[in-house]
Design a protein around this motif. Sequence first.
Motif: not given
Ligand SMILES: NC(=O)c1ccc[n+]([C@@H]2O[C@H](COP(=O)([O-])OP(=O)(O)OC[C@H]3O[C@@H](n4cnc5c(N)ncnc54)[C@H](OP(=O)(O)O)[C@@H]3O)[C@@H](O)[C@H]2O)c1
Length: 285
Positions: A249-257, A35-37, A209-211, A167-175, A218-220, A282-284
């Motif tokens: 990836g997201n900003l925090a991920f990019n900076l950490e890596l 429902d998100r991709l 996957t993380t969630r 590739h790190t995602c929250r859920e399995v379907g996102e892979l 786990g996070r990469i 990957a997005f602003l």
């Molecule tokens: N994915 C969903 O199911 C979902 C549903 C509704 C709304 N949203 C919203 O959509 C936006 C984007 O969500 P997204 O899931 O596409 O992207 P995301 O929040 O950037 O997360 C994607 C993956 O990157 C990991 N990650 C985040 N920061 C990291 C870091 N500093 N180092 C390593 N890995 C890191 C996350 O792990 P962690 O899980 O440990 O953070 C997750 O596995 C967010 O604002 C979120 O609130 C997402």
Amino acid sequence: MTHMTEQTPVTTQTAKAVPTLPDAQTVTEVKHYTDRLFSFRVTRPASLRFRSGEFVMIGLMGDPDPKTGKQKPLLRAYSIASPSWDEELEFYSIKVQDGPLTSKLQHIKPGDDLILRPKPVGTLVHDALLPGKRLWFFATGTGFAPFASLLREPQTYEDYDEIIITHTCREVGELTYGRDLIAGLQTDELLNEVIGDGFWKKIKYYPTTTREESPKMGRITDLMRSGEAFTDLGVPVLSPETDRAMICGNLAFNLELKEMLEGYGLVEGANSNPQHYVVEKAFLD
Ligand SMILES: NC(=O)c1ccc[n+]([C@@H]2O[C@H](COP(=O)([O-])OP(=O)(O)OC[C@H]3O[C@@H](n4cnc5c(N)ncnc54)[C@H](OP(=O)(O)O)[C@@H]3O)[C@@H](O)[C@H]2O)c1
Ligand SMILES: Cc1cc2nc3c(=O)[nH]c(=O)nc-3n(C[C@H](O)[C@H](O)[C@H](O)COP(=O)(O)OP(=O)(O)OC[C@H]3O[C@@H](n4cnc5c(N)ncnc54)[C@H](O)[C@@H]3O)c2cc1C
């Protein structure tokens, strides 16, 4: 009284051409994953040349201005997910339910038009890296998109002995999009012919996957810090002598890596100054 068969005369108004979108391209295919991709393919402007890994601005016409009734294009940056040789363009997209663009874009169907500004740019390109032995692609979420392009780019396999995609995602379907794409390389007759039979054996795919429960959680970044990722992959820690990397990836991920790679001794590169690794958001946010 008007009979059903009676012809209405064509007035100048009804004959006027329906305005088409500026830089219009036609959607040829749409696939939904969660429902998100979703992903979609569009026609490619004949004049568009790009390097695998680059992004363009795409979009739709925005809502009419309440005062003037005028519509302006609503554009967003999108990585081209297809390789530079493909005759169509592919995109891999988020659906943000209240997002100005993707709340609408998620409803596109084959035959619809969208706007595509033919000015590709970006840092996730081979030209921004010095020659190396092993190439790492680090992605979270839709950050996989530029790597979907580069994984189908012959140069990737010509330039490197080994390609690791994490590739790190929250859920399995996102892979799913990434997993299917990588699996598809094995049976892609054209790529096996052009690059060489079994080229895909150079790829090591590391989805996490993380969630939601999956074989590798786990996070990469954490998995690299603990050393688990290197053990799983059977490769040493990155070094500037052998390893090159692209991060998306997201900003925090990019900076950490980025900090981790700098810690391994890698230096950030750019189109004008090729080095060991490159980064793109990957997005602003
Ligand atoms: N994915 C969903 O199911 C979902 C549903 C509704 C709304 N949203 C919203 O959509 C936006 C984007 O969500 P997204 O899931 O596409 O992207 P995301 O929040 O950037 O997360 C994607 C993956 O990157 C990991 N990650 C985040 N920061 C990291 C870091 N500093 N180092 C390593 N890995 C890191 C996350 O792990 P962690 O899980 O440990 O953070 C997750 O596995 C967010 O604002 C979120 O609130 C997402
Ligand atoms: C260089 C670059 C390349 C990009 N490539 C892609 C791509 O290939 N595919 C893609 O889907 N998006 C990509 N984006 C993001 C894209 O430009 C838009 O932000 C996205 O399409 C949402 O647009 P919107 O108008 O619906 O919402 P926006 O107003 O743009 O965003 C609303 C919020 O949604 C979240 N968000 C936006 N994009 C994403 C995303 N991709 N993943 C997770 N959360 C997000 C953020 O929290 C953001 O603040 C890229 C962005 C940049 C800067």
